[in-house]
Design an enzyme around this catalytic site. Structure first.
Site, mmCIF file in Angstrom:
data_model
loop_
_atom_site.group_PDB
_atom_site.id
_atom_site.type_symbol
_atom_site.label_atom_id
_atom_site.label_comp_id
_atom_site.label_asym_id
_atom_site.label_seq_id
_atom_site.Cartn_x
_atom_site.Cartn_y
_atom_site.Cartn_z
ATOM 1 N N THR A 73 0.831 -1.197 0.000
ATOM 2 C CA THR A 73 0.000 0.000 0.000
ATOM 3 C C THR A 73 0.874 1.260 0.000
ATOM 4 O O THR A 73 0.650 2.184 -0.785
ATOM 5 C CB THR A 73 -0.930 -0.010 1.230
ATOM 6 O OG1 THR A 73 -1.726 -1.199 1.175
ATOM 7 C CG2 THR A 73 -1.831 1.208 1.253
ATOM 8 N N ASN A 152 -5.541 -9.238 -8.107
ATOM 9 C CA ASN A 152 -5.678 -9.958 -6.836
ATOM 10 C C ASN A 152 -6.992 -10.716 -6.721
ATOM 11 O O ASN A 152 -7.109 -11.620 -5.916
ATOM 12 C CB ASN A 152 -5.534 -8.985 -5.662
ATOM 13 C CG ASN A 152 -6.374 -7.736 -5.836
ATOM 14 O OD1 ASN A 152 -6.200 -6.991 -6.805
ATOM 15 N ND2 ASN A 152 -7.283 -7.502 -4.922
ATOM 16 N N GLN A 180 0.851 -9.239 -6.216
ATOM 17 C CA GLN A 180 0.406 -10.625 -6.376
ATOM 18 C C GLN A 180 1.366 -11.452 -7.230
ATOM 19 O O GLN A 180 1.351 -12.681 -7.167
ATOM 20 C CB GLN A 180 -0.992 -10.674 -7.017
ATOM 21 C CG GLN A 180 -2.101 -10.161 -6.127
ATOM 22 C CD GLN A 180 -2.443 -11.112 -4.992
ATOM 23 O OE1 GLN A 180 -2.276 -12.330 -5.094
ATOM 24 N NE2 GLN A 180 -2.915 -10.572 -3.895
ATOM 25 N N HIS A 202 4.420 -10.085 2.698
ATOM 26 C CA HIS A 202 3.463 -11.060 3.252
ATOM 27 C C HIS A 202 2.636 -11.780 2.192
ATOM 28 O O HIS A 202 1.907 -12.717 2.508
ATOM 29 C CB HIS A 202 2.565 -10.401 4.319
ATOM 30 C CG HIS A 202 1.448 -9.552 3.808
ATOM 31 N ND1 HIS A 202 0.162 -10.025 3.690
ATOM 32 C CD2 HIS A 202 1.407 -8.270 3.397
ATOM 33 C CE1 HIS A 202 -0.625 -9.045 3.238
ATOM 34 N NE2 HIS A 202 0.114 -7.975 3.058
ATOM 35 N N CYS A 326 -10.206 -6.563 1.480
ATOM 36 C CA CYS A 326 -10.549 -5.172 1.793
ATOM 37 C C CYS A 326 -12.008 -4.883 1.462
ATOM 38 O O CYS A 326 -12.620 -4.007 2.043
ATOM 39 C CB CYS A 326 -9.668 -4.219 0.995
ATOM 40 S SG CYS A 326 -8.046 -4.870 0.671
HETATM 41 C C1 LIG Z 1 -2.185 -7.114 -0.821
HETATM 42 C C2 LIG Z 1 -2.075 -6.190 -1.975
HETATM 43 C C3 LIG Z 1 -1.686 -4.851 -1.805
HETATM 44 C C4 LIG Z 1 -1.416 -4.265 -0.443
HETATM 45 O O1 LIG Z 1 -0.219 -4.727 0.098
HETATM 46 P P1 LIG Z 1 0.039 -4.559 1.687
HETATM 47 O O2 LIG Z 1 1.448 -4.992 1.869
HETATM 48 O O3 LIG Z 1 -0.950 -5.459 2.366
HETATM 49 O O4 LIG Z 1 -0.167 -3.125 1.998
HETATM 50 C C5 LIG Z 1 -1.571 -4.054 -2.911
HETATM 51 N N1 LIG Z 1 -1.828 -4.531 -4.142
HETATM 52 C C6 LIG Z 1 -2.197 -5.799 -4.362
HETATM 53 C C7 LIG Z 1 -2.435 -6.282 -5.745
HETATM 54 C C8 LIG Z 1 -2.352 -6.679 -3.284
HETATM 55 O O5 LIG Z 1 -2.733 -7.924 -3.501
#
Ligand SMILES: *Cc1c(COP(=O)(O)O)cnc(C)c1O
Length: 394
Positions: A73, A152, A180, A202, A326
């Site tokens: 993010t 995602n 992703q 993560h 989300c």
């Molecule tokens: C999970 C995700 C994010 C956000 O990443 P965080 O490390 O959780 O802030 C942004 N873009 C995509 C495509 C995601 O899958």
């Protein structure tokens, strides 16, 4: 059979034991600040630099083009806002896609409120960006194109190299949210002409709260977080040493196992998709069958409601998702499913199941049986289904 079947790897992944092992010393006795001159600090600095090198290597970048952040993010916010502010005298127009993650979409919405202009280019029914529309959207005042590498929700992989070539030929910076894709499919920032790329630990079996922005040396954007001289003066704040070390280890393992894991997870995914489509009537796969992340299956079941389905499979020990984590809790259907042309009522009955190399065939067999039961039960209670039966639609 384990207690829980985890089919939500797109939301977050389990940390590998080797990752935790690599992090442990930096959570205990190796507590130095990597900016300190003494050897305590220097050892921590060396560990972060090793991680940086591994992460850079995975996408064919240079070490000094990787900037650690708090996650995907922050990287998305930084890339998009900083380009917008830096180039605002040249132009105030940004192009993105209609199927971005909220981290990109909401950042663009915030810029619109500040007077910037954003074009959201549509996708075809498979979720692939319409290249002709993208080409046509570029104007003299366009300063940035940001397109998600792999979606995602529906897993579709975009024609990134084509987009990169187009952006380069027009002199427009190109950012991709590869959260992703990073560590799951091969990425080459040189061959694909990517100027900026976001990734997060993560989503690739690393720890939460750490990510990175790749920034091409020629595309230097100003900092968003101001403070000390960390990260070559571009992202202030004491480095998250254990997180960065864990991210590096996760990237190392992802790189080493990539061909094998891709083959294994793709086979599992196809097994799940084939069984569901064959055994559950009125189900459809969302997204491209082939140009797709190895671990993503997103399926719509007509005449039912995704949230109820999600709760009922949860009671059977299966953790899945209706779309992006989300968006859960909101009653609006996913903007991604609407963008590929699904009507509201079908978009509502969708389930995302995302898997890893740990997913077994037994788990998927159990999941298919559970889904058959849940879908049957929900349809038997559905007025929509009753009408369809009356009208001989089913
Ligand atoms: C999970 C995700 C994010 C956000 O990443 P965080 O490390 O959780 O802030 C942004 N873009 C995509 C495509 C995601 O899958």
């Amino acid at each position: 059979m384990p207690d829980t079947i985890y089919l939500d790897d797109a939301a977050t992944t389990r940390m590998r034991p080797e990752v935790l092992d690599a992090m442990m010393p930096y959570l205990t006795e190796m507590y130095g600040n990597p900016s300190s001159i003494h050897s305590f600090g220097a050892q921590c600095n060396a560990a972060c630099e090793k991680a940086r090198k591994t992460i850079a290597g995975l996408i064919n970048a240079k070490d000094n083009e990787i900037y650690f952040t708090s996650g995907g993010t922050e990287s998305d916010n930084w890339a998009i806002k900083s380009v917008a502010y830096m180039k605002k005298d040249k132009g105030r127009h940004i192009i993105t896609s209609a199927i971005e993650h909220h981290a990109v979409m909401e950042t663009c919405e915030a810029l619109i409120r500040e007077g910037f202009e954003v074009t959201f280019v549509g996708v075809d029914e498979m979720g692939i960006i319409k290249m002709d529309d993208l080409r046509a959207a570029i104007r003299p005042d366009t300063v940035l194109i940001s397109v998600i590498y792999a979606n995602n929700e529906i897993g579709t992989i975009q024609p990134i190299r084509e987009i990169g070539e187009l952006a380069r030929s027009k002199g427009v910076l190109f950012h991709t949210d590869a959260v992703q894709a990073f560590g799951h499919v091969p990425i080459d920032v040189e061959a694909e002409k990517i100027d900026m790329l976001s990734a997060s630990a993560h989503k690739v079996n690393g720890p939460k709260g750490v990510g990175m922005l790749y920034m091409r040396n020629s595309a230097r954007i100003p900092p968003m977080v101001h403070g000390g001289p960390h990260e070559r003066r571009r992202r202030a704040g004491t480095l998250n040493v254990p997180g960065i070390v864990g991210f590096g280890k996760a990237a190392e393992l992802a790189g080493a196992g990539m061909p094998e894991n891709m083959a294994k997870v793709t086979a599992m995914r196809d097994y799940l998709i084939d069984r569901i489509l064959a055994e559950i009537p009125h189900s459809r796969l969302n997204g491209d069958r082939v140009r797709r992340l190895p671990g993503n299956a997103n399926i719509s079941f007509r005449y039912i409601e995704g949230e109820s389905m999600l709760m009922m499979v949860d009671m059977k020990g299966i953790a899945a998702s209706t779309g992006s984590a989300c968006a859960s809790g909101s009653l609006d259907p996913s903007h991604v499913l609407l963008a590929i042309g699904l009507p509201h009522e079908i978009a509502h009955g969708s389930l995302r199941m995302t898997m890893s190399e740990r997913t077994t065939k037994e788990e998927l067999d159990y999941t298919v049986e559970a889904l058959k039961e849940v879908v049957g039960k929900l349809r038997s209670m559905s007025p929509l289904y009753e009408d369809a039966v009356k009208n001989k639609e089913v």
